[in-house]
Structure formats: structure tokens, C-alpha cells
Design an enzyme around this catalytic site. Structure first.
Site, PDB file in Angstrom:
ATOM      1  N   ASP A   1       0.843  -1.200   0.000  1.00 13.83           N
ATOM      2  CA  ASP A   1       0.000   0.000   0.000  1.00 13.83           C
ATOM      3  C   ASP A   1       0.883   1.256   0.000  1.00 13.83           C
ATOM      4  OD1 ASP A   1       0.884  -0.271   2.582  1.00 13.83           O
ATOM      5  OD2 ASP A   1      -1.085  -0.141   3.534  1.00 13.83           O
ATOM      6  N   SER A   2       2.213   1.038   0.048  1.00  9.48           N
ATOM      7  CA  SER A   2       3.146   2.143  -0.175  1.00  9.48           C
ATOM      8  C   SER A   2       2.975   2.720  -1.577  1.00  9.48           C
ATOM      9  CB  SER A   2       4.591   1.677   0.026  1.00  9.48           C
ATOM     10  OG  SER A   2       4.859   0.538  -0.757  1.00  9.48           O
TER      11      SER A   2
ATOM     12  N   ASP B   1      -0.945  -6.031  -0.140  1.00  9.73           N
ATOM     13  CA  ASP B   1      -1.358  -5.483   1.155  1.00  9.73           C
ATOM     14  C   ASP B   1      -2.879  -5.403   1.256  1.00  9.73           C
ATOM     15  OD1 ASP B   1       0.550  -4.889   3.106  1.00  9.73           O
ATOM     16  OD2 ASP B   1       1.311  -3.201   1.936  1.00  9.73           O
TER      17      ASP B   1
ATOM     18  N   LYS C   1      -0.718  -9.454   2.819  1.00  5.99           N
ATOM     19  CA  LYS C   1      -0.012  -8.980   4.014  1.00  5.99           C
ATOM     20  C   LYS C   1      -0.984  -8.111   4.812  1.00  5.99           C
ATOM     21  CE  LYS C   1       3.497  -5.850   3.862  1.00  5.99           C
ATOM     22  NZ  LYS C   1       2.853  -4.729   4.574  1.00  5.99           N
TER      23      LYS C   1
ATOM     24  N   GLU D   1      -1.311  -5.742   8.439  1.00  5.07           N
ATOM     25  CA  GLU D   1      -0.658  -5.109   9.582  1.00  5.07           C
ATOM     26  C   GLU D   1      -1.407  -5.456  10.866  1.00  5.07           C
ATOM     27  OE1 GLU D   1      -0.134  -0.885   9.059  1.00  5.07           O
ATOM     28  OE2 GLU D   1       0.819  -1.141   7.102  1.00  5.07           O
TER      29      GLU D   1
ATOM     30  N   GLU E   1       8.981  -4.236  10.694  1.00  4.93           N
ATOM     31  CA  GLU E   1       9.317  -2.896  10.184  1.00  4.93           C
ATOM     32  C   GLU E   1       9.829  -2.018  11.321  1.00  4.93           C
ATOM     33  OE1 GLU E   1       6.430  -0.967   7.679  1.00  4.93           O
ATOM     34  OE2 GLU E   1       7.705   0.812   7.489  1.00  4.93           O
TER      35      GLU E   1
HETATM   36  O1  KIV Z   1       3.613  -1.227   1.694  1.00  6.88           O
HETATM   37  C1  KIV Z   1       4.829  -1.398   1.831  1.00  6.88           C
HETATM   38  O2  KIV Z   1       5.652  -1.037   0.978  1.00  6.88           O
HETATM   39  C2  KIV Z   1       5.312  -2.051   3.037  1.00  6.88           C
HETATM   40  C3  KIV Z   1       6.768  -1.931   3.323  1.00  6.88           C
HETATM   41  C4  KIV Z   1       7.017  -1.878   4.773  1.00  6.88           C
HETATM   42  C5  KIV Z   1       7.579  -2.984   2.673  1.00  6.88           C
HETATM   43  O3  KIV Z   1       4.570  -2.646   3.755  1.00  6.88           O
END
Ligand code: KIV
Length: 277
Positions: A62-63, A101, A131, A133, A200
Site C-alpha cells: 500500500d506504499s 497489502d 499482508k 498489519e 518494520e
Molecule cells: O507497503 C509497503 O511497501 C510495506 C513496506 C514496509 C515494505 O509494507
């Protein structure tokens, strides 16, 4: 008929058949063997280059919000945006495992809605894992997802989706109480069935302890050298990020400078009537 490399791009149900295809099992087996190499990618070209270079794991992070889309954090990134960029990366049909993400707040809905988000990323967009969080507080949700067949990569330490609550990005696990909580998070996520953990901005000695304690691979970003693998945001590692990058980043190419040079040469050629000839 099985798709071969070079066929029309598209997500193949036969991807798992490809001899070199990286799976969550491959990554788990790499723990203790050699470092896992991961990067982010948000488009088909970058995914192809990364995979051809031998990257094991591509994260459609999500970056994408703050690297490519001009937002100042990952908060505005929606499931639609994630699905759009994940599908582009999946069309590269990389041998690397493709993870996507689950965007802001989505993992805090009831399980059915999170499962629907994962279904969209896996079935429609072509991700092979997600992924999410969050630590022990979301372990029951993750157990439900992994039980339903969703491969989940946990993410603890700094959780960028919490930035509005945190007020700033910072290192995690320096204070003993926080370090203890993060170790408990790691164990809870492992028990819930995560195939790997992203650490992280985690204090390096704590990252080492977590890595030595859990049986699943840890992949670090700003978490020191002791993790089972490393990940960097592709625009940072390629020298494409226009502004400052986090202090832990190493830049391995100067793509931004080359892009600028290329555009400048094009402008000069057109203005001087040297292109087209
Ligand atoms: O979204 C992202 O780029 C991440 C980084 C911490 C790798 O989660």
C-alpha cells in the site's frame, strides 16, 4: 492447455506448476538457508525486472499511495487501488511470490468482509498471498483467514496504517515493555498460521530475538541485519524516489537521474528539430 512464458499475459491457474515458481513453502524452507530477497512493485514492468533479477517475493504494497500516487501516507489507499496494481504485477507472471497489502482499516471489519477483500486480491487480482498489519489483537482474524486457505504474511513493529494514531514514524521495541509485546505478537501470528512476518523499524536485537524464536521467516525493513530476509520499497532502492528516503535505505541504482536525463535529451531533440529525423 498450459500457458508458457511468452503467452498473452494474464494470471495463470497453472502458475504453481512452473518449475521455479516461489511459493510460501519455498520461503519457509529458505529460513536458515539463505537470505530472502523481497521488494515492492506496483506495475508489470517493475515486477518483470525484479523477478528476472532473482527477487523471491514481490509485495504490491500500500506504499503505492505515497510512492506512486502522490498521497502523503498509505491511509488513502483503497481496496480498488490495491486490486488494480496487484493485477498489473500478476500479469508479469513472475516466478517470485506475489503478495498484496490489505489496505487501511479493512482488516478491522468483521471476518466475512476481510475474507471478501482477500478473495478479491487472490481470485480476481492474482495475488498469491496477502499482508496484513497488526499483532496479537488481530490473531483470531488471521487464524480464520489461514483456516480458509488465505496465505497471510504478518506485519508488526511500525505499522504505517497506524500513523494517524502514532503521530509519526518511529523505531519499535526499544523499550522493554514494547519489545516484550512485539515478541508476543510474533508468536501469536505464527500460531495463527502466518507463513512469514514483516518486521518494520524494529530494534535490531529484538528483530534477532524474534527471528531466532519463530520458525517462520522474518523479513525486515529498517530492522537490522539479523532477519531471514530484507525488503525495500522499489522506488527507494532504485534511486527513483524524488525526496529524501528513510535513513536505513541503501540506493542500488540511479534510475531517477537517468529518467531525468532521458526526458531532457528528448526535449532538446524535439526543440532543435533533431527528432524525428
Ligand atoms: O507497503 C509497503 O511497501 C510495506 C513496506 C514496509 C515494505 O509494507
Amino acid at each position: 492447455m498450459r500457458q508458457k512464458k511468452g503467452d498473452a499475459p494474464g494470471f495463470s491457474v497453472y502458475a504453481m506448476d512452473r518449475a521455479m515458481k516461489t511459493t510460501t513453502l519455498t520461503l519457509r524452507k529458505l529460513k536458515g538457508q539463505r537470505p530472502i530477497v523481497a521488494t515492492t512493485a506496483y506495475d508489470v514492468i517493475t515486477a518483470r525486472y525484479a523477478a528476472e533479477a532473482g527477487v523471491d517475493l514481490i509485495l504490491v504494497g500500500d506504499s503505492v499511495g505515497d510512492t506512486l500516487l502522490g498521497f502523503d501516507s498509505t491511509i488513502p489507499v483503497t481496496l480498488d487501488m490495491m486490486a488494480h496494481h496487484t493485477a498489473a504485477v500478476a500479469r508479469a507472471r513472475p516466478e517470485a511470490l506475489v503478495a498484496a497489502d490489505v489496505p487501511f482499516a479493512e482488516a478491522h471489519f468483521e471476518c466475512e468482509r476481510v475474507l471478501a477483500a482477500c478473495q478479491r486480491l487472490l481470485q480476481q487480482a492474482g495475488a498469491e498471498a496477502v499482508k496484513i498489519e497488526g499483532g496479537a489483537r488481530i490473531a483470531p482474524l488471521i487464524a480464520r483467514l489461514t483456516g480458509a486457505g488465505v496465505p497471510v504474511w504478518g506485519h508488526i513493529g511500525l505499522e504505517p496504517q497506524q500513523v494517524r494514531v502514532l503521530g509519526r514514524y518511529r523505531k519499535f521495541g526499544v523499550e522493554p515493555a514494547e519489545a516484550e509485546r512485539l515478541l508476543a505478537d510474533a508468536l501469536a501470528l505464527e500460531r495463527a498460521g502466518c507463513f512469514a512476518l514483516l518486521l518494520e523499524m524494529t530494534e535490531p536485537n529484538l528483530a534477532r530475538t524474534i527471528t531466532e524464536t519463530v520458525k517462520i521467516p522474518t523479513i525486515g525493513i529498517g530492522a537490522g541485519p539479523h532477519c531471514d530476509g530484507q525488503i525495500l520499497v522499489c522506488t527507494d532502492l532504485l534511486g527513483l524516489t524524488p525526496g529524501p528516503v528513510p535513513s536505513f535505505v541503501q540506493t542500488f541504482a540511479a534510475v531517477g537521474a537517468e529518467v531525468k536525463k532521458g526526458f531532457a535529451a528528448y526535449v532538446r531533440a524535439v526543440r532543435a528539430r533533431k527528432f524525428p529525423q
